[in-house]
Design a protein around this motif. Sequence first.
Motif, PDB file in Angstrom:
ATOM      1  N   VAL A 193      -0.256   4.696  -9.008  1.00  0.00           N
ATOM      2  CA  VAL A 193      -0.770   4.772  -7.642  1.00  0.00           C
ATOM      3  C   VAL A 193      -2.175   4.167  -7.553  1.00  0.00           C
ATOM      4  O   VAL A 193      -2.561   3.618  -6.537  1.00  0.00           O
ATOM      5  N   LEU A 194      -2.935   4.271  -8.656  1.00  0.00           N
ATOM      6  CA  LEU A 194      -4.342   3.838  -8.688  1.00  0.00           C
ATOM      7  C   LEU A 194      -5.171   4.624  -7.671  1.00  0.00           C
ATOM      8  O   LEU A 194      -5.766   4.075  -6.747  1.00  0.00           O
ATOM      9  N   TRP A 195      -5.149   5.951  -7.853  1.00  0.00           N
ATOM     10  CA  TRP A 195      -5.796   6.875  -6.917  1.00  0.00           C
ATOM     11  C   TRP A 195      -7.259   6.548  -6.676  1.00  0.00           C
ATOM     12  O   TRP A 195      -7.769   6.702  -5.568  1.00  0.00           O
ATOM     13  N   LEU A 196      -7.952   6.155  -7.733  1.00  0.00           N
ATOM     14  CA  LEU A 196      -9.400   6.030  -7.609  1.00  0.00           C
ATOM     15  C   LEU A 196      -9.853   4.584  -7.537  1.00  0.00           C
ATOM     16  O   LEU A 196     -11.045   4.297  -7.462  1.00  0.00           O
ATOM     17  N   ALA A 197      -8.910   3.673  -7.547  1.00  0.00           N
ATOM     18  CA  ALA A 197      -9.309   2.272  -7.609  1.00  0.00           C
ATOM     19  C   ALA A 197      -9.254   1.571  -6.260  1.00  0.00           C
ATOM     20  O   ALA A 197      -9.817   0.506  -6.090  1.00  0.00           O
ATOM     21  N   GLN A 198      -8.561   2.154  -5.291  1.00  0.00           N
ATOM     22  CA  GLN A 198      -8.500   1.536  -3.964  1.00  0.00           C
ATOM     23  C   GLN A 198      -9.317   2.375  -2.985  1.00  0.00           C
ATOM     24  O   GLN A 198      -9.202   3.591  -2.976  1.00  0.00           O
ATOM     25  N   PRO A 199     -10.109   1.710  -2.149  1.00  0.00           N
ATOM     26  CA  PRO A 199     -11.008   2.455  -1.262  1.00  0.00           C
ATOM     27  C   PRO A 199     -10.323   3.578  -0.492  1.00  0.00           C
ATOM     28  O   PRO A 199     -10.764   4.726  -0.535  1.00  0.00           O
ATOM     29  N   ALA A 200      -9.227   3.293   0.191  1.00  0.00           N
ATOM     30  CA  ALA A 200      -8.615   4.324   1.037  1.00  0.00           C
ATOM     31  C   ALA A 200      -8.132   5.504   0.208  1.00  0.00           C
ATOM     32  O   ALA A 200      -8.360   6.665   0.549  1.00  0.00           O
ATOM     33  N   LEU A 201      -7.476   5.190  -0.925  1.00  0.00           N
ATOM     34  CA  LEU A 201      -6.975   6.270  -1.766  1.00  0.00           C
ATOM     35  C   LEU A 201      -8.114   7.033  -2.429  1.00  0.00           C
ATOM     36  O   LEU A 201      -8.031   8.244  -2.618  1.00  0.00           O
ATOM     37  N   ALA A 202      -9.185   6.316  -2.774  1.00  0.00           N
ATOM     38  CA  ALA A 202     -10.332   6.982  -3.394  1.00  0.00           C
ATOM     39  C   ALA A 202     -10.947   7.964  -2.403  1.00  0.00           C
ATOM     40  O   ALA A 202     -11.306   9.090  -2.761  1.00  0.00           O
ATOM     41  N   GLN A 203     -11.022   7.536  -1.124  1.00  0.00           N
ATOM     42  CA  GLN A 203     -11.539   8.448  -0.108  1.00  0.00           C
ATOM     43  C   GLN A 203     -10.639   9.670   0.038  1.00  0.00           C
ATOM     44  O   GLN A 203     -11.105  10.807   0.110  1.00  0.00           O
ATOM     45  N   LEU A 204      -9.343   9.414   0.037  1.00  0.00           N
ATOM     46  CA  LEU A 204      -8.394  10.518   0.119  1.00  0.00           C
ATOM     47  C   LEU A 204      -8.582  11.465  -1.069  1.00  0.00           C
ATOM     48  O   LEU A 204      -8.565  12.694  -0.916  1.00  0.00           O
ATOM     49  N   SER A 205      -8.786  10.892  -2.250  1.00  0.00           N
ATOM     50  CA  SER A 205      -8.961  11.720  -3.447  1.00  0.00           C
ATOM     51  C   SER A 205     -10.212  12.583  -3.340  1.00  0.00           C
ATOM     52  O   SER A 205     -10.185  13.769  -3.680  1.00  0.00           O
ATOM     53  N   VAL A 206     -11.300  11.980  -2.891  1.00  0.00           N
ATOM     54  CA  VAL A 206     -12.536  12.750  -2.749  1.00  0.00           C
ATOM     55  C   VAL A 206     -12.323  13.893  -1.755  1.00  0.00           C
ATOM     56  O   VAL A 206     -12.696  15.047  -1.996  1.00  0.00           O
TER      57      VAL A 206
END
Lengths: 339, 302, 344
Positions: free
Chosen positions: A193-206
């Motif tokens: 998924v690359l949770w932390l590598a894409q801006p949108a997903l990284a924001q979701l992760s945070v």
Amino acid sequence: MSTSAQVVPVAAGVDRRRYWLDREGVLGPLLLLPTVVYIIALVGFPLVLAVLYSVSDATVGDQSLDFVGLRNFRAAIGDGTFRVALRNTVAFTLVSQLIVMLLANLLALVLSADFHGKRLVRFLVMLPWTTPVALGVLGWLWTLDNVYSPIDYAFRQMGLLGPSIGPLRVDNPVSDVVRWLGLGSVFGTGSNVLWLAQPALAQLSVLLVHVWRTLPLATVILLAGLTAIPQDVKDAANVDGAGFFRQLFYIRIPLLLPIMAVAFLYGIVFTFTDMTIPFILTNRGGPVDSTQVLASWAFIKGIEGGSLGEGAAVAIFLFPVMAGVAALMLRLARRTETS
Amino acid sequence: MAAPVYRASLPDANELARERRRARLRRFGGRSVLYSAASFFTLFAALPFAWMLLTVFKQNADLYDPNHNPFLYNSPPTLDNVRLLFEQTQYATFIRNTVFVSVFVVVITLVATVPAAYSLTRLAGRWGESLGIAIFLVYLIPPTLLFIPLSRVVAELGVRNSWWAMVVVYPSFTIPFCTWLLMGFFKSIPWDIEEQAMIDGYSRLGAIWRTVLPVSIPGLLTVVVFSLALTLHEFVYALAFVTSSAEKTISIGVTTELIRGDVYFWQSLMAAAAIVAIPVAILYNLFLDRFIAGFTLGAVKG
Amino acid sequence: MAAIEARGITKRFDGGGGAAVDGIDLASTDGEFLVLLGPSGCGKTTLLRMIGGLEPPTAGDILIGGRVVTDLPPRARHIAMVFQSYALYPHMTVFNNIAFPLQAAKLPKETQKQKVGWASGILGIDHLLDRKPRQLSGGQRQRVALARALVREPNVFLLDEPLSNLDAQRRASARDELQQFQRRVGTTTLYVTHDQVEAMGMGDRIAVMDQGRIRQVGTPLEIYDDPADTFVATFLGSPPMNLIPDGASGLLFGFRPEHFVPASDATGDDAVRFPFHVHRTEYLGAERLLYGAVGETRTIARFPANADLPIHVGATSEFAVRRRDLKRFDRETGLRRDQIRGIG
Ligand SMILES: Nc1ncnc2c1ncn2[C@@H]1O[C@H](COP(=O)(O)OP(=O)(O)O)[C@@H](O)[C@H]1O
Ligand SMILES: [Mg+2]
């Protein structure tokens, strides 16, 4: 006359000064002194200093406080990253705390019921709050790893992730159902998924980790509020014929509202001022500052970049929210005192 | 006003049977929803910790193969990673520094909060409570607002880049928080016993020492636990004031010194986190009710 | 309206030693005012809560209107309950408090309004409908709780010490109002109290409870005049019934203080005589109490204050009790050994 002359005041001849320490007016302030001095020196004074820095050109190299007006603020606001950080801070805080309020009500409902293993469940759901935040976030960093995330593995096995054709396609009853539901490969056809590598997903992760971190706090506060609802009132609602949802929406939630406000305010404080989560989880607000927040940006500018004035100016933006929360908190405390 | 006819509303036998079926169904449905929700929340909360613990004992060949089921041990568990942590990293130093910082912070907190809380509950009169709340609110002033000016303070005191910096700064949040907690305790102790001691000839301080403190031992213990917990939780100040690795405490040492993106090191890293996180969680959990009683500002009684 | 019945009802709390309620059989008649009387902690509230469906019984059955309702939730039982604390919903106005059961029953708004008006009219609280509970006095709160119970026209009223939060003066008048109110609506009522004055004054019948068991059920007169055992004999009446051990028969002789009179006043030859040594007299306005002993046993006699008594403190005189006022109890079990006249 002759008898009363022999009556001698007991205290006569006693040196009253010996008892100065027993006087409340002396002892009270004296006992309070160390705490007050400490707080003034290490909170009050720095608070003033923070304001002074924000209107000066101080740097790590040259700490003299030369007044420069609002230059730091103008510089900060002019910076695109600052605007991203401000937006992120507000968004992370509001969205995460709205989710937390919803989930905390559910979780408090669960934990106020009786069931097997409740003590263990309570211990486990409290973990995000009771463990040091940096270490918990470290756990997430590894859980959301770009290659070895166990979540990715589970998603791959369920067919939610990974190719839906070709030799790498996973096939099992669960993935069949998932694909039948039209959810095949919703997280992409790659292997991660690359949770932390894409801006949108990284924001979701945070956001997710913020929810994870503050949910236990809100829950225990609500639980404390629930125990304060008299058993008789709950019983009365029961006898009066109210079902689960009527009891929930007409009795429980209205009675919990003040304490929910307390939980919400604490959630705001802790998420709005946090820098630990983006700092560790997305390696200081990455990728490309997409998860930057005010606190971490102040740290990067002021401490790492050495520009004390600009860092302080960024951090000052935390202040209005803090003051607002403190004022509301005081009002709530006063209201519950009088009722 | 004409009273409505007083109507009996007795359910008949059919209705009763229906009600009974409905009640049973609802009970069963309720239990299912309850257990599902409990499982969901537990999974969400514990997931990173479960993965942490699972990782600690994995061998490299097992862990770093994306095709291996990460939830199982495909090779036997090993303690090598924990050994590595203690033998080849500065983890032991971090622990030592953490212990030093904790001990000093706990002692300073106790010395400051006991008299302050006593003064606010017993001697300050009407405005003691308000002042107490004000002091508690100081706890809510975030480190992220203060670290820049405090870095100057720390530098002026000559403790920059040493764990002494944390000893100096941490009481600025442990003292406000613990003063408020302790006030709750002192409020629950009846005044009679110390007044009796004073009538019996002790000075005020003597009465506090002989009567109030012995019965407040649970309160003092709470102060110890929370000043310890808050110290172990702290991250931002430590990050801002200490850069040399020999002076770092666990929460920053582990996250700044042990993360090596290029080297496969996760097992030891997770061990480093779990070894601290789990005991802190247990300790914290034991005193959670006290924590909440303080946090709700007395809005909730009992 | 419906009668209530408990059949072999038992409650054991987890880890709580013995039974809080121990195999109770109790039946009311339709429309009756039945009082459950017993000392604090004897299990009255627990029994009431089981009847209301708030507490599942360990064993036994609850019947309302002749139908078993044991496993039904409270809301399916169509009962109303008034709690000791009144349990008003603190965030709702009086109107909404009273209307709450009607809202739960999803009655139309108009009907709700009409019924609330009717119930609050009966209880004389129609001028308070816009207030919140915390703006009411204790007596007003009690009426709101009653109105809330009344408004849904329940099968049964369950009341748990509803007067104990009132001051003494209010309590006396509330007792009167409550009884009249019950007569008017005619709903079967189970009323819990530990106060014998309330029980005697209000109940059609009284069930006396102790340690999770029913000791006696009867009209106030039967309970007072013909106690089934020494517990009932001493729990009711103030001062309580005297109990004198009789050497010859091995029984306990019981008699009320007002039946203990100088031998000269006990006309007829069916009187039983006792030597009464008087220690102390107490003058209580309307009446006078003589404290003393028969043999070794502390004994009390009661007279109207204006009675002319040739009694001296420290002296022993001959006192007597008419035979029909004398009850006989087993010394071991405390149970009555002679014929009980009432239904028992
Ligand atoms: N929820 C409970 N858990 C354990 N024991 C209880 C509970 N409720 C009542 N009891 C016990 O059951 C007994 C009867 O209590 P209760 O019915 O409240 O008495 P009463 O109303 O007659 O004063 C008491 O000994 C009490 O301690
Ligand atoms: Mg009771």
